[in-house]
Design a protein around this motif. Structure first.
Motif, mmCIF file in Angstrom:
data_model
loop_
_atom_site.group_PDB
_atom_site.id
_atom_site.type_symbol
_atom_site.label_atom_id
_atom_site.label_comp_id
_atom_site.label_asym_id
_atom_site.label_seq_id
_atom_site.Cartn_x
_atom_site.Cartn_y
_atom_site.Cartn_z
ATOM 1 N N ALA A 157 34.651 36.440 30.099
ATOM 2 C CA ALA A 157 34.171 37.067 31.334
ATOM 3 C C ALA A 157 35.254 37.944 31.953
ATOM 4 O O ALA A 157 34.981 39.044 32.455
ATOM 5 N N ALA A 158 36.498 37.445 31.929
ATOM 6 C CA ALA A 158 37.601 38.232 32.483
ATOM 7 C C ALA A 158 37.780 39.527 31.703
ATOM 8 O O ALA A 158 38.000 40.599 32.282
ATOM 9 N N ALA A 159 37.688 39.436 30.374
ATOM 10 C CA ALA A 159 37.842 40.630 29.547
ATOM 11 C C ALA A 159 36.753 41.653 29.851
ATOM 12 O O ALA A 159 37.004 42.860 29.918
ATOM 13 N N GLU A 160 35.529 41.156 30.046
ATOM 14 C CA GLU A 160 34.428 42.063 30.367
ATOM 15 C C GLU A 160 34.657 42.745 31.716
ATOM 16 O O GLU A 160 34.453 43.954 31.865
ATOM 17 N N ASP A 161 35.093 41.942 32.707
ATOM 18 C CA ASP A 161 35.345 42.520 34.034
ATOM 19 C C ASP A 161 36.476 43.541 33.982
ATOM 20 O O ASP A 161 36.404 44.607 34.611
ATOM 21 N N LEU A 162 37.531 43.204 33.245
ATOM 22 C CA LEU A 162 38.666 44.126 33.153
ATOM 23 C C LEU A 162 38.274 45.417 32.449
ATOM 24 O O LEU A 162 38.695 46.510 32.840
ATOM 25 N N SER A 163 37.480 45.291 31.399
ATOM 26 C CA SER A 163 37.034 46.484 30.685
ATOM 27 C C SER A 163 36.160 47.354 31.579
ATOM 28 O O SER A 163 36.324 48.583 31.631
ATOM 29 N N GLU A 164 35.263 46.710 32.312
ATOM 30 C CA GLU A 164 34.396 47.467 33.220
ATOM 31 C C GLU A 164 35.215 48.122 34.331
ATOM 32 O O GLU A 164 34.984 49.283 34.696
ATOM 33 N N ALA A 165 36.190 47.361 34.857
ATOM 34 C CA ALA A 165 37.032 47.909 35.927
ATOM 35 C C ALA A 165 37.841 49.098 35.426
ATOM 36 O O ALA A 165 37.977 50.118 36.117
ATOM 37 N N SER A 166 38.393 48.989 34.213
ATOM 38 C CA SER A 166 39.188 50.085 33.658
ATOM 39 C C SER A 166 38.342 51.335 33.457
ATOM 40 O O SER A 166 38.759 52.451 33.798
ATOM 41 N N ASP A 167 37.140 51.154 32.909
ATOM 42 C CA ASP A 167 36.244 52.295 32.718
ATOM 43 C C ASP A 167 35.869 52.920 34.061
ATOM 44 O O ASP A 167 35.809 54.150 34.200
ATOM 45 N N SER A 219 47.317 49.764 36.556
ATOM 46 C CA SER A 219 48.494 48.956 36.251
ATOM 47 C C SER A 219 48.197 47.468 36.418
ATOM 48 O O SER A 219 48.604 46.636 35.589
ATOM 49 N N LYS A 220 47.477 47.115 37.477
ATOM 50 C CA LYS A 220 47.126 45.709 37.695
ATOM 51 C C LYS A 220 46.200 45.193 36.596
ATOM 52 O O LYS A 220 46.319 44.040 36.162
ATOM 53 N N ILE A 221 45.275 46.031 36.160
ATOM 54 C CA ILE A 221 44.387 45.634 35.059
ATOM 55 C C ILE A 221 45.205 45.332 33.812
ATOM 56 O O ILE A 221 44.983 44.330 33.117
ATOM 57 N N GLY A 222 46.178 46.186 33.525
ATOM 58 C CA GLY A 222 47.035 45.953 32.369
ATOM 59 C C GLY A 222 47.846 44.678 32.500
ATOM 60 O O GLY A 222 48.032 43.939 31.519
ATOM 61 N N ASN A 223 48.326 44.390 33.713
ATOM 62 C CA ASN A 223 49.110 43.168 33.926
ATOM 63 C C ASN A 223 48.267 41.918 33.704
ATOM 64 O O ASN A 223 48.725 40.937 33.103
ATOM 65 N N ALA A 231 43.151 30.845 32.333
ATOM 66 C CA ALA A 231 41.882 31.557 32.198
ATOM 67 C C ALA A 231 41.153 31.658 33.530
ATOM 68 O O ALA A 231 40.540 32.680 33.845
ATOM 69 N N SER A 232 41.207 30.581 34.312
ATOM 70 C CA SER A 232 40.512 30.588 35.595
ATOM 71 C C SER A 232 41.120 31.621 36.538
ATOM 72 O O SER A 232 40.410 32.392 37.194
ATOM 73 N N ASP A 233 42.458 31.654 36.599
ATOM 74 C CA ASP A 233 43.131 32.637 37.451
ATOM 75 C C ASP A 233 42.863 34.053 36.954
ATOM 76 O O ASP A 233 42.649 34.977 37.740
ATOM 77 N N GLY A 234 42.864 34.216 35.634
ATOM 78 C CA GLY A 234 42.575 35.532 35.073
ATOM 79 C C GLY A 234 41.177 35.996 35.406
ATOM 80 O O GLY A 234 40.952 37.169 35.721
ATOM 81 N N ARG A 235 40.223 35.046 35.344
ATOM 82 C CA ARG A 235 38.836 35.399 35.682
ATOM 83 C C ARG A 235 38.726 35.824 37.141
ATOM 84 O O ARG A 235 38.050 36.793 37.476
ATOM 85 N N ARG A 236 39.415 35.090 38.017
ATOM 86 C CA ARG A 236 39.363 35.408 39.445
ATOM 87 C C ARG A 236 39.981 36.780 39.729
ATOM 88 O O ARG A 236 39.401 37.608 40.438
ATOM 89 N N ARG A 237 41.140 37.014 39.143
ATOM 90 C CA ARG A 237 41.817 38.288 39.395
ATOM 91 C C ARG A 237 41.050 39.454 38.781
ATOM 92 O O ARG A 237 41.005 40.558 39.348
ATOM 93 N N ALA A 238 40.439 39.225 37.629
ATOM 94 C CA ALA A 238 39.640 40.283 37.007
ATOM 95 C C ALA A 238 38.459 40.649 37.891
ATOM 96 O O ALA A 238 38.123 41.835 38.061
ATOM 97 N N ALA A 239 37.826 39.626 38.466
ATOM 98 C CA ALA A 239 36.695 39.888 39.357
ATOM 99 C C ALA A 239 37.145 40.664 40.596
ATOM 100 O O ALA A 239 36.442 41.564 41.077
ATOM 101 N N GLU A 240 38.320 40.316 41.129
ATOM 102 C CA GLU A 240 38.839 41.027 42.302
ATOM 103 C C GLU A 240 39.122 42.492 41.974
ATOM 104 O O GLU A 240 38.828 43.395 42.769
#
Length: 626
Positions: A157-167, A219-223, A231-240
């Motif tokens: 889920a985090a990967a999907e959110d990050l990919s969507e955010a980057s796009d 830059s934050k997405i890359g970090n 994983a839980s923290d990553g999911r939360r930050r990706a959603a933010e």
């Protein structure tokens, strides 16, 4: 599905048995349906109520209020929600929320509804089995949520959110850059930078801040992608980050920049900064409305209709107020104003350049006229200053009248009355030149009297009436009798007869009168500023000194043997002009017409030999011009 993935759903299913049972009871009770009359269900019910504890529990359940029954239905809905969150949504937070609701609410309601069974005489074993049901349901619900392997789901889920955010960041940044170029753009900023520099700087800063915002998000997405282990923290930050990317509005950002820039331009226009002002080197503006029509009007977009130069500010103000005119069009109009201003500047620059040459020459002569007063003393100085500097006699040209002429010439120049300005400044230059010659002459006359000379020729630039007017001052200052006649000034000691005619011993300036007159006249035909030929004049003095002989009062110099640059006509005119003003040293300076080539003849006064006089001339020239 692997065993590790089945166990959470087994726990969830175990919890569902009592939850579904109570749900059915509640549903039948709310609907007023007797469960024992239903096929299949009736058989199951009969099997359960064969036990005393279930029979008594059924009686207690039917006695419950409608609110309690509805809560049991909600517990069943929460249990279903947990299953959906675990299996389909794969949402950890929703799963635990539903499991917690099932566990807590089921325990509370179960004991609340059936607590009276403890005093009903039912056996301990049956009661123990019955009241173990809510604990089993709670354990199944919470255990299923706990045993679920959330790491894979959270990371996915985090990967999907990050990919969507980057796009989203990339698309919105591209949109911002495109809209910024279309609505604002560097050409527009450059065009209005001179008019509204602060607004342009703020627009560029705002655009840079917007781009930095996109860079920071990327830059934050890359970090998060590279450094978050949990994983839980990553999911939360990706959603933010995804939410932050969604909140960015590139169109609104460009609109704000464009609006603020337009406000800055409008403020400058209202302040009166838009005009076709052309400023001279004298710190004043030209009245361009007095120029010919080709300069009085300018065509401004978008209509390209002729606009009077006095109306350009109001025209720009109206363009800024029109909804159908963008800022780029306003910038184009400002560019046309700037181009027209440059045309006017080129038009007036040639006139101003020639005007300034004469103006500067007049000012220089005025300054030197004041300096030459230092060579005079006492009553002579006071009288010359009154006449030629302060202008106490309106009928006599003076420094004061020259300064007034220069002021009028500048007024005419800035009013764009160029012919009149040239005439006035030329007259002022000639007058200042004559004043300098006169003051230098009287200074030389004072020096000649100090050395005992008793007869000098009047330069053509010196008015004989002025020379006569100074007679009382010279007579009182030097104790002599002073007479002006036939273009000469004759002096003698009190009691001695005044010389009426020149002699070879007493007046060696007879020939100088003609030379001075002709040279002064010729040198004024075209003004030559000695400052522009300092090196050439000093070289000529050196050459004259090289051929001068001690004890001789004359020197002859063949100009044809000198370097070409040193004997150009302007340099010869400059040294001739200077020497003819040094009457205490130079008796005559003869320069043949058309020289070079030719021989320069210089005759010095009888109290100065050639080397000493040339040294004095050299020093004076350096003091004045170097």
């Amino acid at each position: 599905m692997q065993d590790g993935q089945l166990s959470p759903f087994a726990g969830w299913g175990l919890a569902g048995l009592p939850v579904v049972g109570t749900f059915l009871q509640a549903a039948f009770a709310l609907a007023g349906v007797e469960a024992r009359t239903l096929p299949v269900v009736g058989g199951v019910v009969d099997a359960f109520i064969s036990l005393q504890v279930f029979r008594e529990a059924a009686i207690q359940f039917k006695a419950s209020t409608a609110v309690v029954l509805v809560l049991f239905v909600l517990i069943a809905a929460a249990w279903v929600g947990q299953g959906v969150a675990m299996g389909l949504l794969r949402n950890r937070d929703v799963t635990f929320a539903c499991a917690g609701l099932v566990s807590v609410l089921f325990l509370v309601l179960f004991f609340g509804v059936y607590s009276s069974l403890f005093g009903s005489g039912i056996g301990v074993v049956q009661l123990g089995l019955f009241f173990a049901v809510p604990f089993v349901a709670s354990a199944g619900a919470l255990g299923g949520a706990w045993l679920r392997d959330w790491e894979v789901d959270l990371e996915s889920a985090a990967a999907e959110d990050l990919s969507e955010a980057s796009d989203l960041v990339a698309r919105k940044r591209e949109t911002f850059d495109a809209e910024y170029r279309r609505q604002v753009g560097e050409d527009t900023l450059d065009a209005v930078a001179e008019l509204a520099p602060n607004a342009v700087a703020e627009a560029r800063d705002a655009a840079e801040r917007e781009r930095e915002g996109y860079d920071e998000l990327e830059s934050k997405i890359g970090n998060v992608r590279s450094s978050v282990a949990d994983a839980s923290d990553g999911r939360r930050r990706a959603a933010e980050l995804l939410e932050s990317a969604k909140r960015r509005d590139p169109d609104a950002a460009v609109d704000r920049i464009q609006s603020d820039l337009a406000d800055g331009v409008r403020t400058a226009v209202e302040r009166g900064d838009v005009d076709l002002t052309v400023r001279s080197r004298y710190g004043r503006t030209y009245e361009v409305v007095n120029l010919q029509s080709t300069f009085r009007e300018v065509r401004l977009p978008p209509s390209n209709e002729p606009t009077h130069v006095a109306e350009v500010d109001r025209t720009i103000g109206r363009l800024l107020g029109r909804d159908d005119v963008d800022l780029a069009t306003v910038a184009d109009a400002l560019g046309e104003i700037r181009v027209h201003q440059e045309r006017i500047e080129r038009h007036v620059s040639d006139t101003e350049e020639s005007f300034h040459a004469s103006h500067e020459a007049a000012e220089t002569d005025v300054e030197r006229t004041r300096d030459e007063l230092e060579r005079l003393q006492g009553a002579v100085r006071d009288r010359v200053e009154e006449k030629l500097v302060d202008g106490h006699d309106p009928g006599v040209d003076s420094v004061h009248s020259v300064e007034e002429q220069l002021r009028e010439a500048r007024e005419a120049l800035h009013d764009c009355r160029f012919d009149e300005a040239e005439r006035l400044v030329g007259e002022a230059r000639d007058t200042a030149d004559g004043l300098l010659t006169a003051v230098q002459f009287f200074g030389s006359l004072a020096g000649a009297l100090d050395h005992g000379q008793d007869r000098v020729s009047l330069p053509q630039a010196v008015d004989p009436e002025l020379a006569r007017d100074l007679a009382p001052a010279f007579e009182s200052e030097y104790g002599v009798d002073y007479h002006v006649e036939d273009g000469h000034i004759s002096v003698d000691t009190r009691g001695e007869p005044v010389s009426a005619a020149p002699t070879a011993d007493r007046d060696r300036s007879v020939g100088r009168s003609t030379a001075t007159s002709s040279s002064s006249s010729s040198s004024r035909d075209e003004y030559v500023n000695p400052e522009e030929y300092v090196d050439e004049v000093l070289l000529l003095f050196d050459e004259l000194a090289a051929v001068a002989e001690a004890g001789s009062d004359t020197v002859h110099l063949e100009t044809g043997d000198l370097p070409e640059y040193a004997v150009q006509s302007e340099a010869l005119a400059a040294i001739e002009r200077f020497c003819n003003r040094q009457n205490d040293l130079v008796e005559s300076f003869d320069l043949p017409a058309g020289a070079p080539p030719g021989i320069v003849d210089v005759r010095f006064t009888d109290r100065n030999d050639a080397p000493a006089a040339l040294d004095a001339l050299y020093d004076r020239f350096k003091e004045q011009y170097v």
